[in-house]
Design a protein around this motif. Structure first.
Motif, short mmCIF file in Angstrom:
data_model
loop_
_atom_site.label_atom_id
_atom_site.label_comp_id
_atom_site.label_asym_id
_atom_site.label_seq_id
_atom_site.Cartn_x
_atom_site.Cartn_y
_atom_site.Cartn_z
N GLY B 24 -0.38 -1.19 -4.65
CA GLY B 24 -1.42 -1.05 -5.68
C GLY B 24 -1.69 -2.36 -6.40
O GLY B 24 -2.84 -2.69 -6.70
N GLY B 25 -0.65 -3.11 -6.66
CA GLY B 25 -0.80 -4.40 -7.35
C GLY B 25 -1.70 -5.35 -6.58
O GLY B 25 -2.49 -6.10 -7.16
N ALA B 26 -1.57 -5.32 -5.25
CA ALA B 26 -2.39 -6.21 -4.42
C ALA B 26 -3.87 -5.83 -4.54
O ALA B 26 -4.75 -6.70 -4.53
N ILE B 27 -4.15 -4.52 -4.66
CA ILE B 27 -5.56 -4.10 -4.83
C ILE B 27 -6.10 -4.69 -6.14
O ILE B 27 -7.23 -5.20 -6.19
N VAL B 28 -5.30 -4.64 -7.19
CA VAL B 28 -5.76 -5.16 -8.49
C VAL B 28 -6.06 -6.66 -8.38
O VAL B 28 -7.11 -7.14 -8.81
N ALA B 29 -5.14 -7.42 -7.78
CA ALA B 29 -5.31 -8.88 -7.68
C ALA B 29 -6.57 -9.20 -6.88
O ALA B 29 -7.37 -10.07 -7.26
#
Lengths: 102, 298, 397
Positions: B24-29
């Motif tokens: 999920g963090g990668a989607i945000v970045a």
């Protein structure tokens, strides 16, 4: 438009070729992530209406929307399956890596 | 200008990273850089994202980045923003991208100082609700009941015994120009909040819930589904604070049962009906507090 | 001297002298956090900024950790920066010191030397900065307010040299220097501009060719990056001396670079000292010389890099060396002593040594104590058995 991959990255051979301190050019990729994948997303273009749900949610950004049909960069797709799971048209199948795709 | 998925650039500024499948963090970045663009300088404290992106010589950010110390993100942002001002650099976005522990625990003092100083930056806390990079230890943003490696579960223990700190309200208490909560599962909402943050002068803080298949114990394909369930069950809310006013972006009349959210994650599988009751009670209190802000001058 | 080259004499404390130096060096960004006995520096700078005598961004940070982090943020954008600290504050920013040196940002900081709790005490010794010996910073120690001002200007010249590109910490003794008033020459701006050009660096973010700074290095590469730091620190030895010579040519004041010898040419007995105690020691040397004693002083200005080569030679020409440490590394001896001793005992050296632990937490190092130190050096040379580590002025053992 996907970043370029340096497939045969040349590590410094001499002191002079070292970066100055721990800083370097941004966006350097020396290996691929395809080895992580056990399931491979395959787009059925007959069903895809290019709604871009898969494109927006892809954590790896491997789907390209700039051509008439969506394209997947299989070098960097890790096969998480979010694209197939979220596709409203069920246009993406997750196929076992290595199995024959029609 | 309103941002939509259709008009986002295809160009990737975050690519080839080594984050787990379905991160999920990668989607945000990735989405953040799509909105904020090439003239973004990103500060990465110790976190999952820093450790999967900038290991010599593989560099997964295509914009300027700095891998920085765990507690210092807010202060580094201040220094960078001050230098931009001193040099007359325009159209540069100074962005902090930190995890939940890096924000609410070890990084809170520096963030508070930077927000108080009023420096011009955007700070994104991508919240995967534990120290995932070090192997799933609880943080101040781990929710009640969650199993982590430092809040184990057995017959006597419920896992994490405290509720999440409220970063949104902490930032409101600073009278920050703009802060918001968001979720990876609601990209249009997230994109518009990013676009808004880009236009506003001064400090802006976004708290984005980012499910973590590895630490939460769900299939990597379910990251978005889990994110949606968190909002539909009322366990995560989407809100904004701007010009002293609170806006609730999704204000459901009734919530789905919390069980729908918990049953899909291994970290909650030990929870009992009594736990659900405690959690629902807390959720309702949080919503009452949030709704009380509506229509009131801060 | 032409009228342009005239300097003005001012009655200033060490802290104020540093503030004037900072003003003359025109940093873009100042990160300020108070701690005794450094606070006067950032107060005075804030007055300059408020009076528009300085054009810079002045950040009121909320801790020393953030002071160094903000300085790093500004430096990596290509800005010249300044911050100051002391004691507990230096220790609080310790993590950032390594970040800054490892990523090669030429930040200049002044540290007002003060001991470290416990026992809690605001007065001066070198426990704070010596504990940061291995942080990768260049450490310069000064003797008086004039040198504090001059060394701060030189610090930017050293740090920003492309062969060095390391941060520099200028150390001045708490209270004895920070709060004591002296007549100080304030150089004029044109001369400082001539000595110190504006800051340019390639070690910064770049919007035409984006960079990833402070990246992680695997075990396969960490050693090579550490070797770069090692080489830069070695290169700094020459640059420190060169900066002092260039400074001397323009301003007429020379400090000897890494080392200043005082009446050592024919000395049998030398004391090694850092910081303000060098001043008192000169007086004692003069007095003992009048009595016919062949004594001298080695004022150690640069603790890191350490002038190993100098001490290797000194070890072959003097009979006994005493090292004054305003601190002790418990379980061994004074850290400066260890370093000096390690260099002195080069093959061929027959020198004897004593470590004087003195001036802890602001206790005076009197002329009497210093005289006694020289007497002990003579005694050990004559074969008397004296314990290697001596606590000067200790009430009892």
């Amino acid at each position: 438009m996907k970043p370029k991959v340096v497939r045969e990255y040349k590590f410094p051979q001499t002191k002079e070729e070292m970066p100055f301190g721990p800083g370097s050019e941004a966006g350097v990729l020396i290996d691929v992530n395809s080895g992580w994948r056990t399931l491979m997303p395959i787009i059925d273009y007959g069903k895809c209406n290019k709604c871009l749900i898969c494109w927006i949610f892809c954590p790896d950004g491997v789907i390209s929307k700039e051509n008439p049909q969506l394209e997947i960069d299989y070098d960097y797709c890790k096969g998480c399956g979010i694209c197939a799971y979220e596709c409203p048209k069920k246009a993406i199948a997750m196929v076992k890596e290595g199995e024959k795709v029609e | 200008m309103a941002v939509s998925i259709k008009n986002l650039p295809d160009q990737e500024l975050f690519y080839g990273h080594k984050a787990c499948q379905g991160c999920g963090g990668a989607i945000v970045a990735r989405l953040a850089l799509k909105v904020l663009g090439e003239r973004t300088c990103i500060v990465l404290p110790a976190s999952c994202i820093s450790s999967v992106t900038t290991i010599y010589p593989q560099m997964s950010f295509l914009v300027n980045s700095l891998t920085s110390s765990f507690p210092a993100t807010g202060a580094v942002l201040s220094g960078m923003a001050a230098a931009c001002k001193a040099q007359g650099l325009k159209d540069v976005t100074v962005l902090g991208f930190a995890g939940d522990g890096g924000t609410i625990d070890i990084g809170l003092q520096a963030l508070s100082g930077a927000v108080e100083r009023g420096d011009d930056f955007i700070y994104i806390c991508y919240d995967n609700e534990a120290y995932m990079n070090t192997g799933v230890q609880r943080s101040g943003l781990t929710p009640y009941g969650a199993w982590t490696t430092t809040t184990p579960t057995n017959n006597n223990a419920v896992g994490e015994k405290k509720f999440k700190k409220n970063l949104f309200e902490i930032m409101m208490a600073h009278r920050i120009p703009y802060c918001a909560t968001a979720s990876v599962a609601y990209p249009n909402d997230l994109l518009n909040k990013l676009a808004k943050a880009k236009e506003i002068q001064g400090p802006k803080v976004l708290h984005v819930q980012a499910p973590c298949p590895t630490g939460w114990g769900h299939g990597p394909e379910k990251t978005v589904e889990i994110g949606k369930l968190a909002v539909r069950t009322g366990l995560w809310y989407l809100a904004e604070y701007e010009n002293g006013q609170v806006t609730i972006n999704t204000n459901p009349k009734e919530f789905k049962p919390v069980k729908d959210y918990f049953s899909k994650q291994k970290r909650f599988r030990h929870l009992t009906e009594e736990d659900f009751r405690i959690i629902e009670e807390h959720r309702d209190t949080e919503w009452k507090i949030l709704r009380n802000y509506l229509g009131k001058d801060e | 001297m032409s009228e342009l080259k005239m300097e003005k004499k001012h009655f200033l404390s060490g802290d104020e002298a540093v503030a004037y130096a900072v003003k003359l060096c025109k940093p873009d960004v100042i990160a300020a956090y108070p701690i005794t006995p450094q606070t006067v520096i950032v107060e005075k700078i804030s007055e300059f900024v408020a009076a528009k005598e300085m054009d810079c961004q002045y950040l009121h940070v909320e801790s020393e950790h953030s002071a160094m982090a903000a300085s790093m943020g500004a430096s990596l954008m290509g800005s010249r920066t300044f911050t100051a600290t002391s004691s507990q504050g230096l220790l609080y920013m310790c993590e950032m010191l390594h970040y800054v040196s490892g990523s090669r940002f030429p930040i200049v900081m002044v540290n007002a030397n003060r001991t470290v709790a416990a026992p809690w005490n605001i007065y001066g010794d070198h426990r704070d900065s010596l504990s940061q010996r291995d942080s990768g910073w260049i450490q310069i120690y000064v003797e008086n307010a004039q040198e504090a001002l001059d060394a701060t200007i030189q610090a930017y010249k050293i740090a920003e040299n492309s062969c060095v590109s390391l941060p520099v910490m200028v150390n001045l003794d708490g209270f004895v220097l920070t709060h004591t008033y002296e007549l100080v020459d304030i150089p004029n701006q044109e001369m400082v501009d001539e000595f110190l050009p504006s800051f340019t660096t390639t070690n910064k973010l770049d919007f035409n060719n984006p960079k990833s700074l402070c990246f992680s290095a695997s075990p396969e590469w960490q050693t090579e990056f550490r070797y770069q730091q090692y080489e830069a620190m070695e290169a700094a030895k020459k640059i420190i001396n060169k900066a002092d010579e260039e400074f001397g040519k323009i301003f007429g004041r020379y400090y000897g670079g890494m080392i200043e010898e005082y009446r050592c040419a024919d000395a049998d007995y030398a004391l090694v000292a850092m910081g303000s105690v060098a001043g008192t020691t000169r007086l004692v040397v003069d007095k003992l010389r009048e009595e016919g004693k062949k004594v001298g002083l080695v004022k150690l200005r640069s603790y890191r890099p350490f002038p190993k080569e100098y001490f290797q030679k000194l070890g072959r020409r003097v009979k006994a060396v005493g090292v004054i440490d305003r601190d002790i590394s418990f379980g061994y001896e004074g850290a400066v002593y260890s370093d000096v001793k390690g260099a002195l005992f080069h093959p061929g050296a027959q020198v004897k040594t004593i470590n004087f632990i003195a001036g802890l937490s602001g206790r005076d190092i009197t002329k009497e104590y210093l005289t006694e130190m020289y007497q002990k050096l003579e005694a050990i040379d004559k074969g008397q058995n004296i314990a290697e580590v001596q606590f000067t002025g200790l009430r009892w053992t």
